[in-house]
Design a protein around this motif. Structure first.
Motif, short mmCIF file in Angstrom:
data_model
loop_
_atom_site.label_atom_id
_atom_site.label_comp_id
_atom_site.label_asym_id
_atom_site.label_seq_id
_atom_site.Cartn_x
_atom_site.Cartn_y
_atom_site.Cartn_z
N ILE A 192 20.92 33.81 22.07
CA ILE A 192 19.76 34.10 21.66
C ILE A 192 19.55 34.59 20.44
CG2 ILE A 192 17.79 35.65 22.54
CD1 ILE A 192 19.27 35.54 25.37
N TYR A 193 18.35 33.90 19.75
CA TYR A 193 17.88 34.65 18.43
C TYR A 193 16.84 35.32 18.79
CZ TYR A 193 21.12 31.70 15.82
OH TYR A 193 22.13 31.03 15.23
N ALA A 194 16.50 36.60 18.84
CA ALA A 194 15.45 37.39 19.18
C ALA A 194 14.85 37.63 17.78
CB ALA A 194 15.90 38.79 19.54
N VAL A 195 13.62 37.16 17.85
CA VAL A 195 12.75 37.36 16.44
C VAL A 195 11.48 38.39 16.69
CG1 VAL A 195 13.55 35.24 15.45
CG2 VAL A 195 11.37 35.22 16.78
N GLU A 196 10.81 38.46 15.71
CA GLU A 196 9.68 39.48 15.89
C GLU A 196 8.49 38.77 16.43
OE1 GLU A 196 8.20 41.96 12.41
OE2 GLU A 196 10.30 42.67 12.60
N ASP A 197 8.19 37.68 15.66
CA ASP A 197 6.79 37.15 16.30
C ASP A 197 6.76 35.66 16.24
OD1 ASP A 197 6.76 36.66 13.56
OD2 ASP A 197 5.42 37.99 13.15
N GLU A 198 5.75 34.92 16.43
CA GLU A 198 5.74 33.47 16.46
C GLU A 198 6.09 32.92 15.18
OE1 GLU A 198 1.92 31.74 17.82
OE2 GLU A 198 2.77 29.69 17.83
N ARG A 199 5.57 33.61 14.09
CA ARG A 199 6.06 32.85 12.73
C ARG A 199 7.24 33.02 12.36
NH1 ARG A 199 5.11 35.65 7.94
NH2 ARG A 199 5.31 34.17 6.39
N GLN A 200 8.10 34.04 12.79
CA GLN A 200 9.61 33.91 12.58
C GLN A 200 10.29 32.85 13.52
OE1 GLN A 200 11.78 37.71 12.84
NE2 GLN A 200 10.34 38.61 11.29
N MET A 201 9.85 32.83 14.51
CA MET A 201 10.23 31.75 15.61
C MET A 201 10.18 30.37 15.20
SD MET A 201 8.57 30.54 19.17
CE MET A 201 7.39 29.60 18.52
N SER A 202 8.88 30.00 14.47
CA SER A 202 8.71 28.78 13.83
C SER A 202 9.80 28.47 12.82
CB SER A 202 7.21 28.54 13.41
OG SER A 202 6.37 28.88 14.48
N ARG A 203 9.62 29.51 11.86
CA ARG A 203 10.75 29.37 10.70
C ARG A 203 12.04 28.91 10.97
NH1 ARG A 203 9.78 30.32 5.39
NH2 ARG A 203 11.61 30.87 4.21
N LYS A 204 12.42 29.87 12.20
CA LYS A 204 13.91 29.83 12.59
C LYS A 204 14.28 28.29 13.07
CE LYS A 204 16.99 32.65 13.01
NZ LYS A 204 17.80 33.00 12.01
N ALA A 205 13.24 27.91 13.82
CA ALA A 205 13.47 26.65 14.89
C ALA A 205 13.49 25.66 13.41
CB ALA A 205 12.37 26.41 15.60
N ALA A 206 12.44 25.68 12.43
CA ALA A 206 12.17 24.66 11.37
C ALA A 206 13.68 24.65 10.53
CB ALA A 206 11.15 24.99 10.65
N ASN A 207 14.38 25.75 10.49
CA ASN A 207 15.58 25.92 9.94
C ASN A 207 16.67 25.25 10.67
OD1 ASN A 207 16.38 27.29 7.39
ND2 ASN A 207 15.04 29.11 8.18
N LEU A 208 16.63 25.21 11.73
CA LEU A 208 17.65 24.76 12.67
C LEU A 208 17.69 23.34 12.68
CD1 LEU A 208 17.80 27.38 15.54
CD2 LEU A 208 19.74 26.75 13.94
N ILE A 209 16.25 22.79 12.80
CA ILE A 209 16.05 21.45 12.72
C ILE A 209 16.50 20.74 11.42
CG2 ILE A 209 14.33 19.68 13.06
CD1 ILE A 209 12.67 21.49 14.95
N SER A 210 15.90 21.51 10.03
CA SER A 210 16.31 20.68 8.88
C SER A 210 17.87 21.10 8.73
CB SER A 210 15.38 21.50 7.91
OG SER A 210 15.86 22.83 7.58
N ALA A 211 18.42 21.76 9.30
CA ALA A 211 20.16 21.90 9.00
C ALA A 211 20.54 20.51 9.82
CB ALA A 211 20.57 23.09 9.66
N GLN A 212 20.12 20.21 10.88
CA GLN A 212 20.58 19.06 11.87
C GLN A 212 20.25 17.81 10.90
OE1 GLN A 212 21.91 18.36 15.13
NE2 GLN A 212 22.27 16.66 13.88
N VAL A 213 19.09 17.65 10.33
CA VAL A 213 18.66 16.45 9.44
C VAL A 213 19.57 16.43 8.21
CG1 VAL A 213 16.69 15.32 8.34
CG2 VAL A 213 16.46 16.46 10.72
N ILE A 214 19.84 17.74 7.68
CA ILE A 214 20.44 17.45 6.53
C ILE A 214 21.99 17.31 6.91
CG2 ILE A 214 21.59 19.03 4.64
CD1 ILE A 214 18.84 20.49 4.66
#
Ligand code: F6R
Length: 244
Positions: free
Chosen positions: A4-26
Motif C-alpha cells: 500500500i502506498y498511502a498518499v495525501e490526495d488525488e493529485r499525488q495518487m495520479s502522479r504515483k500511478a503515472a510513475n509506476l506505469i512509466s517505469a513499466q514502459v521504460i
C-alpha cells in the motif's frame, strides 16, 4: 501480496500511478498495459501525456487491453469507453492505435467477442501491468458482487449502484446501458502486476472490505489479496477506515 502506498490526495495518487506505469514502459518498451476508464485514472493519463510531451516516455511499441465496454454503444459514442480512451490517452500519445484494444460493445456475437478477447490477451503474452479503479460496491472491471467469481471475459448485468455512479456521464439516467462486457477476475489475476488506484472518502468502505476483509465474490476486489504483486495507491480519504 498487497503493497500500500498511502498518499495525501488525488493529485499525488495520479502522479504515483503515472510513475509506476512509466517505469513499466521504460523497463519494457513493448509492455502490455491493462487499462481502466472512469474518474480514477483521468489524472494518471494526464500526467502520462505530459511526460510524453516532454519526451520522457515513448509509447510507440506499447500494447494495451482495456477492461470493459458498455454493450450496445458504438466506439464513437461519447459515453463509450473506446472514445474515453482515445480522448484522454491514445489520441494524445504516440501509441499505434492498432495496438490498443477495447471490447467491441456492438459485437453481433457477444459470446464469441468474449472468447476472442481472452484469446487476444493470451496472444499478446499476458498483461504486464493492469491498472484498476475500485467500484463503491467493490467491483473491478465490471465484475459486480455475485455468488461466484467469473473467470473469463463475459457479459454482465450492471447493478443499480454502478448505473447510478456512471449516470453522470450520460445525458439521462435512462441512457446508461444496462449491460457491459468485462474481463473476468481470472484474466485480471493473470496480470503480472496489478496497480489499484483509489481516491476519496466515498470509497473508504470498499477499500476496507476489499483489502482488509475476507476474500469473497460479494466484494470482487477482495480476490486481489491472493495475487502476488498488487500495489494499492490510495489517498487519505480512501484509507480513512483502514489502520495502516
Ligand atoms: C472502468 C472500470 C470500473 C471503474 C470503477 C471505478 O473501466 O472498470 O471498474 O474502475 O467503477 O470508477 P471511478 O473511477 O469512476 O470511480
Amino acid at each position: 501480496m498487497v503493497r500500500i502506498y498511502a498518499v495525501e490526495d488525488e493529485r499525488q495518487m495520479s502522479r504515483k500511478a503515472a510513475n509506476l506505469i512509466s517505469a513499466q514502459v521504460i523497463l519494457k518498451p513493448d509492455a502490455v498495459l491493462g487499462l481502466a476508464t472512469g474518474s480514477s485514472p483521468i489524472g494518471t493519463y494526464r500526467q502520462l501525456v505530459e511526460w510524453y510531451e516532454k519526451g520522457d516516455i515513448d509509447f510507440s511499441e506499447v500494447r494495451t487491453v482495456n477492461l470493459d465496454e458498455y454493450l450496445g454503444l458504438d466506439g464513437r459514442s461519447s459515453a463509450s469507453y473506446r472514445r474515453f480512451m482515445n480522448e484522454y490517452l491514445f489520441g494524445k500519445i504516440n501509441i499505434n492505435i492498432d495496438n490498443t484494444h477495447v471490447p467491441n460493445g456492438l459485437a453481433e456475437n457477444v459470446d464469441r467477442e468474449c472468447r476472442d478477447y481472452d484469446r487476444l490477451v493470451e496472444e499478446l503474452g499476458g498483461i504486464d501491468l493492469q491498472l484498476l479503479g475500485l467500484g463503491h460496491n467493490g467491483h473491478i472491471g465490471f465484475n459486480e458482487p455475485a455468488d461466484a467469481f467469473e473467470n473469463g471475459t463475459h457479459v454482465v448485468d450492471l447493478t443499480e449502484s454502478t448505473i447510478n455512479a456512471n449516470a453522470r456521464l450520460f445525458a439521462r439516467r435512462e441512457d446508461v446501458p444496462r449491460r457491459a462486457i468485462t474481463m473476468g477476475v481470472g484474466t485480471i489475476l493473470q496480470a503480472r502486476k496489478i496497480l489499484v488506484i483509489v481516491s476519496g472518502e466515498d470509497k473508504a468502505r470498499a477499500v476496507r472490505d476489499a483489502f482488509f476483509g475476507p476474500v469473497t465474490s460479494r466484494v470482487p476486489a477482495s480476490i486481489l489479496q491472493l495475487h502476488r504483486d498488487v500495489i494499492l495507491v490510495a489517498d487519505a480519504g480512501a484509507l480513512r477506515l483502514c489502520r495502516i
